[in-house]
Design an enzyme around this catalytic site. Structure first.
Site, PDB file in Angstrom:
ATOM      1  N   GLY A 214     209.836  29.050  13.212  1.00  0.00           N
ATOM      2  CA  GLY A 214     209.785  29.984  12.097  1.00  0.00           C
ATOM      3  C   GLY A 214     208.560  29.714  11.229  1.00  0.00           C
ATOM      4  N   SER A 215     208.717  29.910   9.947  1.00  0.00           N
ATOM      5  CA  SER A 215     207.547  29.870   9.049  1.00  0.00           C
ATOM      6  C   SER A 215     206.976  28.474   8.868  1.00  0.00           C
ATOM      7  CB  SER A 215     207.921  30.446   7.697  1.00  0.00           C
ATOM      8  OG  SER A 215     208.333  31.792   7.868  1.00  0.00           O
TER       9      SER A 215
END
Lengths: 486, 432
Positions: A214-215
């Protein structure tokens, strides 16, 4: 008749030569392979009941010990006093179900040499110590217990590293199993029960399982962008509501559904603080698969990391992404083709904290003999330089803002400067893998951490990196640092 | 080596076996018991007995055949004792019986002379064939001798002695008779067989008429394979026949023809029989078939690999994990507990005994004696090679007893008689 007879005799002795050759292979050259074959139960049978060395932490917590068997004065019983808390590190050694973890990797050091084998007798004649050696691990027992408690009831992992050395401070995979259950006569049934458990406690989620980052992967993309000079914290980007994937009708939007900033332009710094997908998707395409791939591999991606047991290799498939801008954009925000272990993401945070240098992670600091003399001592070393110290300073500033004013605010610690990055990956709709990676204190980092929970942890579908993983990371780092000060 | 050294060496072999048994004792119970003395006594009486018999009946016999054989028997006995003390108790008696029969053979030849073996040649062949066929007797019924099926092979007979039953493999004695018959037959027919060949281009082939016996024995061997499912004995008989034929005539064509027949028989039996296919696949990839046909070979290799250079020490390994560790796989069990050091020592003793046997054959001047000594030595060598080679994956596994090591009375008796015959030949040739 003597001619043919000599020829037949030569043939026979040629055959004996073949036998000798085969014997040399099976008993000398290839012997180790056959001895350590997992289907060969002889080694496990040999060491069962024999004394084995201690596995301890530096604060004196005993993770594995051998106690005299009350029923048999010549035998010993292995026990793991910490139970499930350290099982993915210590592993087990069992006559019936084999061996794992440090018990397996350090079997030669931990075993007793009072075996009466000829080589051991010779060793004794030369005055060598026959008592088993012991293993000192880098794990901070209190931090490990706190991390295991924080993940209680969830599926996930915590890995904490000392940034300057690479020493592993915590290595927790949840749920876990009790290695003591693998020792007795019911070991086979107990192990089968562990294997049948739908929560899969046997899996090492900290280092041997891959997840989309993810981020948190934006730290890697930002490092590549700053390092190559393509962008700085104040570089302005367009601020659309959606980013259209090149060569595709699909789009990427931000977590809040709107633009990242004022809807006109936004700086890289603001985009990282607010974790804007639109900007990082575009940035990934601008920086290119080659540069990101190079940075990622310096962090440890696409490489097998030396460790006491085999780890999963984190991947950023550069060659697949070079000609596929859409996939590259999605990979830039840690989805699509990027897969990581929590250990790898802890190494990313640790590298930013350590002036851009990746230290080789290690979990055994010392092997020492029965009198406490060190036999082998781990030497910290650098295995990658993904960024310059200057880039590391820039990234640290941006990541500190994530915690002071961005998505990672719940990781903040009173009186301690914390840097970090949140992540919420959605490999399946409604089942977010939530992340936090970070380190503290910013001015002289002592701990870098990666926290990952599958399926949003206790918050489930509505969980995010900022709401679930960040507070766990904050409280664990606080616990470690506050105790370290006192 | 001077002759006076032989008693010392035999005492040494007995002491070695006793020392091995004491280590097994110590590993199992921390103390040493009467088995040590019994072992020393058994090996010493058995081989010392044969030695005394040679002194009396064949004083000019070679002195360096008995000592290596005694060492081999000692190694085997220690490993059998370690794996199965009850069977070791039986093996002890078989050692003594075998030695006694060897003495009887030596005495009989001293009285009647070696040529007397040639007298009832055809009867010998008939008896050999009869012995080979005996296991095919019905296994149920009122006959005092019954056939037995063991592990899918039909090699055993059960003799009802009213007070007890005795199991015996008649094939172990039959192969000696077969060698004696062949030596005698080929010694007489050698001139006829030699030179009876025709040339086709550069290839020299035996006269078709002379190939008759070759084909006959080949069919007989296949018959054993089919009726008794015994790959080892079948291959052994045919190999001995071809080798003796070649040595008697010097015609390489027999080797070529024999090799081709083995290839044909091998491929055909591989296609026809499941048990041959299993053996071959276990040979090619024992670890791939670990749960199945390859288990035994793989466990043997695991044992030898774990034993490595020095071995676990007698009584301290896990050779009981290897199926049939006291019979077919005794070499792997020795490898596990005595290590490379032990297996090389054993292999060296076999090489010494076999070289001595070939030496007797090469030095013999009488055609019959020469062929007899060669055939006996060859049988001994091929048995050793086939079973050790099977354990070491050099050749597919065939169930054959490792001479003087494997547990089993019939093989021990047969091999003691084989050694006695070799000693008799060497004595007779030395005194001509």
């Amino acid at each position: 008749m003597n001619g043919p007879m000599r020829r037949m005799a030569s043939l026979v002795f040629l055959g004996f030569g073949l036998l000798l050759g085969a014997l040399t292979w099976f008993q000398v050259l290839g012997a180790n392979g056959y001895r350590s074959d997992p289907r060969n139960v002889r080694t496990a049978i040999n060491i069962s009941g024999k004394e084995r060395g201690l596995i301890v932490t530096s604060d004196g917590s005993v993770l594995a010990r051998s106690n005299p068997d009350p029923d048999d004065p010549q035998a010993y019983l292995r026990s793991y006093p910490e139970g499930p808390t350290f099982s993915h590190v210590v592993g087990y050694t069992s006559r019936l179900v084999g061996e794992a973890g440090l018990e397996s990797a350090y079997r030669n050091e931990l075993r007793s040499r009072r075996d009466l084998t000829i080589s051991d007798v010779i060793a004794a004649l030369f005055g060598r110590d026959l008592r088993p050696e012991n293993v000192l691990v880098t794990i901070d027992a209190e931090l490990q217990r706190a991390a295991a408690a924080a993940l209680e009831g969830s599926r996930g992992a915590v890995v904490a590293i000392e940034p300057s050395t690479g020493a592993i401070l915590a290595y927790v995979s949840s749920p876990s199993y009790d290695p003591n259950a693998f020792l007795g006569e019911t070991a086979v049934a107990n192990r089968q029960a562990v294997l049948d458990d739908p929560a899969e406690p046997i899996r090492d989620r900290a280092g041997a399982e891959l997840y989309p980052p993810g981020s948190t992967f934006k730290v890697v993309v930002a490092a590549a962008a700053v390092e190559t000079g393509l962008a700085g914290p104040e570089t302005a980007f367009d601020d659309p509501v959606i980013y259209e994937l090149p060569g595709s009708t699909a789009t990427i939007g931000n977590a809040n559904g709107g633009p990242c900033g004022d809807g006109v332009t936004v700086t890289l710094q603001a985009a990282l603080v607010r974790s804007c997908n639109t900007v990082f998707a575009e940035l990934a395409v601008r920086v290119g698969a080659g540069a990101i791939g190079q940075t990622a591999s310096s962090f440890g991606f696409e490489r097998s990391i030396e460790f006491p047991w085999s780890l999963a290799e984190s991947t950023f498939p550069e060659s697949d992404l070079t000609d596929d801008a859409a996939a590259l954009a999605q990979s830039g925000i840690g989805e699509r083709n990027v897969r990581v272990t929590p250990l790898q993401m802890a190494m990313v945070a640790a590298a930013v904290a350590n002036d851009g240098e990746v230290a080789q992670p290690y979990i055994v600091s010392q092997v020492f003999d029965a009198d406490g003399n060190a036999e082998e001592v781990a030497e910290p070393r650098v295995i990658g330089r993904p960024m310059s110290p200057a880039t590391a300073v820039v990234l640290t500033e941006m990541m500190e803002r994530v915690v002071t004013s961005g998505t990672g605010q719940q990781a903040s610690i009173t009186g301690v400067r914390v840097a970090g990055k949140t992540g919420t990956a959605l490999p399946e709709p409604g089942q977010p893998d939530v992340w936090f990676i970070g380190f503290a204190p910013v001015e002289a980092p002592q701990i870098a951490i990666a926290v990952m929970l599958e399926d949003g942890g206790p918050l489930g579908e509505s969980g995010s990196g900022g709401s679930v993983a960040a507070p766990i990371a904050g409280s664990l780092m606080e616990r470690y640092l506050v105790r370290g000060d006192s | 080596m001077t002759r006076d050294l032989q008693p010392t060496l035999l005492v040494g072999a007995a002491a070695l076996a006793a020392f091995g048994v004491s280590l097994v004792n110590f590993a199992a119970q921390g103390t040493v018991d009467a088995q040590v003395g019994l072992t020393f006594g058994t090996v010493l009486v058995a081989f010392g007995g044969v030695f005394v018999a040679t002194r009396r009946f064949a004083p000019e016999a070679v002195p360096h055949l008995l000592p290596p054989v005694a060492v081999i028997a000692g190694f085997g006995f220690v490993e059998i004792f370690r794996l199965n003390p009850f069977r070791a108790g039986l093996q002890r008696w078989w050692l003594l019986i075998g030695a006694a029969l060897a003495a009887v053979v030596l005495a009989w030849i001293a009285r009647n002379g070696l040529p007397s073996l040639r007298r009832y040649r055809n009867t010998q062949l008939l008896v050999a064939v009869g012995l080979l066929l005996m296991p095919l007797l019905p296994s149920e019924g009122s006959l005092p001798i019954r056939g037995l099926e063991v592990n899918g092979s039909r090699l055993w007979i059960e003799i009802d002695l009213y007070i007890t039953q005795l199991n015996f493999q008649p094939g172990e004695v039959a192969k000696l008779l077969f060698v004696v018959f062949l030596a005698s037959y080929l010694a007489d027919r050698q001139p006829a067989l030699k030179g009876a060949h025709r040339r086709i281009g550069r290839l020299t082939l035996p006269e078709p008429r002379q190939l008759g016996p070759l084909l006959l024995v080949w069919l007989g061997s296949l018959g054993i394979l089919i009726s008794q499912r015994d790959l080892g004995a079948s291959l052994l008989l045919f190999l001995v026949f071809v080798a003796m034929l070649y040595v008697a005539t010097g015609e390489g064509g027999y080797l070529v023809g024999g090799g081709m027949l083995i290839a044909i028989g091998g491929v055909a039996s591989w296609q026809m029989f499941d048990h041959v296919q299993r053996r071959v696949s276990a040979w090619l990839d024992p670890f791939g078939a670990f749960e199945d046909a390859g288990y035994q070979v793989a466990q043997g290799i695991f044992g030898m690999g774990t034993g490595s250079l020095a071995g676990s020490g007698p009584g301290l390994g896990q050779p009981e994990l290897i199926p049939n560790a006291i019979t077919d796989f005794i070499f792997a069990a020795v490898g596990e507990e005595f290590g490379f050091a032990g297996t090389v020592a054993v292999l060296g003793c076999y090489a010494l005994a076999i070289a001595t046997g070939f030496g007797i054959a090469l030095r013999s001047r009488d055609r019959f004696n020469k062929l007899l000594a060669f055939g006996l030595t060859f049988v001994f060598a091929i048995q050793t090679f086939l079973i050790i080679g099977g354990v070491l994956r050099v050749v597919p596994l065939t169930g054959i007893a490792l001479p003087f090591m494997s547990y089993g009375g019939s093989a021990l008796v047969g091999n003691f008689m084989l050694v006695a015959l070799l000693l008799a030949v060497s004595h007779e040739e030395a005194t001509r």
